[in-house]
Motif scaffolding. Structure first.
Motif, mmCIF file in Angstrom:
data_model
loop_
_atom_site.group_PDB
_atom_site.id
_atom_site.type_symbol
_atom_site.label_atom_id
_atom_site.label_comp_id
_atom_site.label_asym_id
_atom_site.label_seq_id
_atom_site.Cartn_x
_atom_site.Cartn_y
_atom_site.Cartn_z
ATOM 1 N N GLY A 186 0.610 -0.808 -0.470
ATOM 2 C CA GLY A 186 0.018 0.341 0.269
ATOM 3 C C GLY A 186 1.147 1.180 0.116
ATOM 4 N N GLY A 187 0.145 2.714 -0.026
ATOM 5 C CA GLY A 187 1.152 4.031 -0.094
ATOM 6 C C GLY A 187 1.505 4.266 -1.059
ATOM 7 N N ASP A 188 2.258 4.474 -1.384
ATOM 8 C CA ASP A 188 2.816 5.831 -3.164
ATOM 9 C C ASP A 188 3.714 4.033 -3.269
ATOM 10 N N PRO A 189 3.009 3.540 -4.936
ATOM 11 C CA PRO A 189 3.660 2.997 -5.509
ATOM 12 C C PRO A 189 5.851 3.896 -6.109
ATOM 13 N N ALA A 190 5.443 5.330 -5.624
ATOM 14 C CA ALA A 190 6.954 5.375 -5.843
ATOM 15 C C ALA A 190 7.810 5.122 -4.811
ATOM 16 N N THR A 191 7.730 5.068 -3.858
ATOM 17 C CA THR A 191 8.596 4.314 -2.783
ATOM 18 C C THR A 191 7.978 2.477 -2.668
ATOM 19 N N LEU A 192 7.675 2.464 -3.121
ATOM 20 C CA LEU A 192 7.652 0.428 -3.338
ATOM 21 C C LEU A 192 8.945 -0.227 -2.902
ATOM 22 N N PRO A 193 9.867 -0.110 -3.771
ATOM 23 C CA PRO A 193 11.155 -0.288 -3.676
ATOM 24 C C PRO A 193 11.435 -0.181 -2.296
ATOM 25 N N ASP A 194 11.817 0.870 -2.002
ATOM 26 C CA ASP A 194 11.933 1.278 -0.149
ATOM 27 C C ASP A 194 11.470 0.868 0.484
ATOM 28 N N ARG A 195 10.339 0.718 1.248
ATOM 29 C CA ARG A 195 9.258 -0.374 1.582
ATOM 30 C C ARG A 195 9.906 -1.575 1.375
ATOM 31 N N LEU A 196 9.702 -2.216 0.114
ATOM 32 C CA LEU A 196 10.059 -3.854 0.249
ATOM 33 C C LEU A 196 11.978 -4.016 0.887
ATOM 34 N N ILE A 197 12.151 -3.049 0.671
ATOM 35 C CA ILE A 197 13.809 -3.292 1.025
ATOM 36 C C ILE A 197 14.158 -3.121 2.531
ATOM 37 N N ASP A 198 13.180 -2.199 2.781
ATOM 38 C CA ASP A 198 13.229 -2.334 4.573
ATOM 39 C C ASP A 198 12.668 -3.360 5.562
ATOM 40 N N ALA A 199 11.395 -3.565 4.819
ATOM 41 C CA ALA A 199 10.686 -4.745 5.092
ATOM 42 C C ALA A 199 11.698 -6.312 5.376
ATOM 43 N N VAL A 200 12.459 -5.974 4.108
ATOM 44 C CA VAL A 200 13.764 -7.251 3.906
ATOM 45 C C VAL A 200 14.484 -6.480 4.765
ATOM 46 N N THR A 201 14.755 -5.827 5.619
ATOM 47 C CA THR A 201 16.374 -5.587 6.597
ATOM 48 C C THR A 201 16.051 -5.919 7.204
#
Length: 218
Positions: free
Chosen positions: A87-102
């Motif tokens: 969810g949220g801003d598609p532009a920051t989806l890559p950042d959220r995915l990496i943050d979730a993994v780390t």
């Protein structure tokens, strides 16, 4: 004449009443796996901590291996919730995915669980393929959803392997924020919609198993 109501017939399957939830059993199992390790944790011990009959664990999870898989996947699912990450801003989806993994893999308890042999590695593989990849395909949609989701999971799987499972010095030395800075552009490119060429259009019409997600949309 006997007017007494007949006794209700017994039914097979899940016990009636208010049996303990799966979550309570998973919580008890997680504590024991962390304390004793996978090999030294028994289903009977988990049942004792959770206050349930061992048969109930067999009913819900099948085996100790199935229970361990649920413990791992429960924590993965909490870290990679659809609402928070997708969810949220598609532009920051890559950042959220990496943050979730780390965030997940920097957790000391989760790292301890992942170090418990082949069972942990198998669970991680299944989660990436059956859960994360499938959710990403559904979220992205479109004819190229599977290709884009596969690229994303490949990048995240590489991050997990080279930073945590079999760490290489350079990736392992990065901070989580540095990791995000390095990998976000690659994830952004992987997530970007792809131009549909004449070749992919013909392949889709023939039903060829290309990376089209099986749901071609106009």
């Amino acid at each position: 004449m006997n007017n007494a109501a007949p006794a209700p017939a017994r039914t097979r399957g899940r016990p009636r009443g208010n049996p303990p939830t799966r979550e309570s059993i998973v919580s008890a199992a997680r504590a024991l796996f962390l304390e004793r390790g996978y090999q030294r944790t028994t289903v009977r011990a988990v049942a004792g901590v959770a206050g349930v009959d061992p048969a109930l664990i067999a009913y819900h999870f099948g085996s100790k291996k199935g229970l361990f898989a649920d413990v791992m996947q429960f924590q993965c699912a909490n870290a990679l919730t659809v609402e928070d990450v997708l969810g949220g801003d598609p532009a920051t989806l890559p950042d959220r995915l990496i943050d979730a993994v780390t965030d997940l893999w920097e957790d000391a308890d989760f790292l301890q669980l992942t170090a418990q042999g082949d069972e942990a590695a198998e669970v991680i593989r299944e989660y990436l393929e059956r859960e994360l990849l499938a959710r990403l395909v559904e979220f992205l949609g479109g004819w190229d959803a599977t290709a884009r989701a596969t690229a994303v999971v490949t990048i995240l799987g590489g991050l997990i392997y080279t930073r945590y499972l079999n760490p290489l010095p350079t990736p392992a030395a990065l901070t989580p924020s540095e990791t995000r800075h390095v990998l976000a552009p690659a994830l952004r490119a992987a997530l970007a919609p792809r131009a549909r060429t004449a070749a992919t259009t013909r392949a889709g019409r023939r039903g060829s198993p290309t990376y089209g997600g099986g749901a071609v949309r106009p």
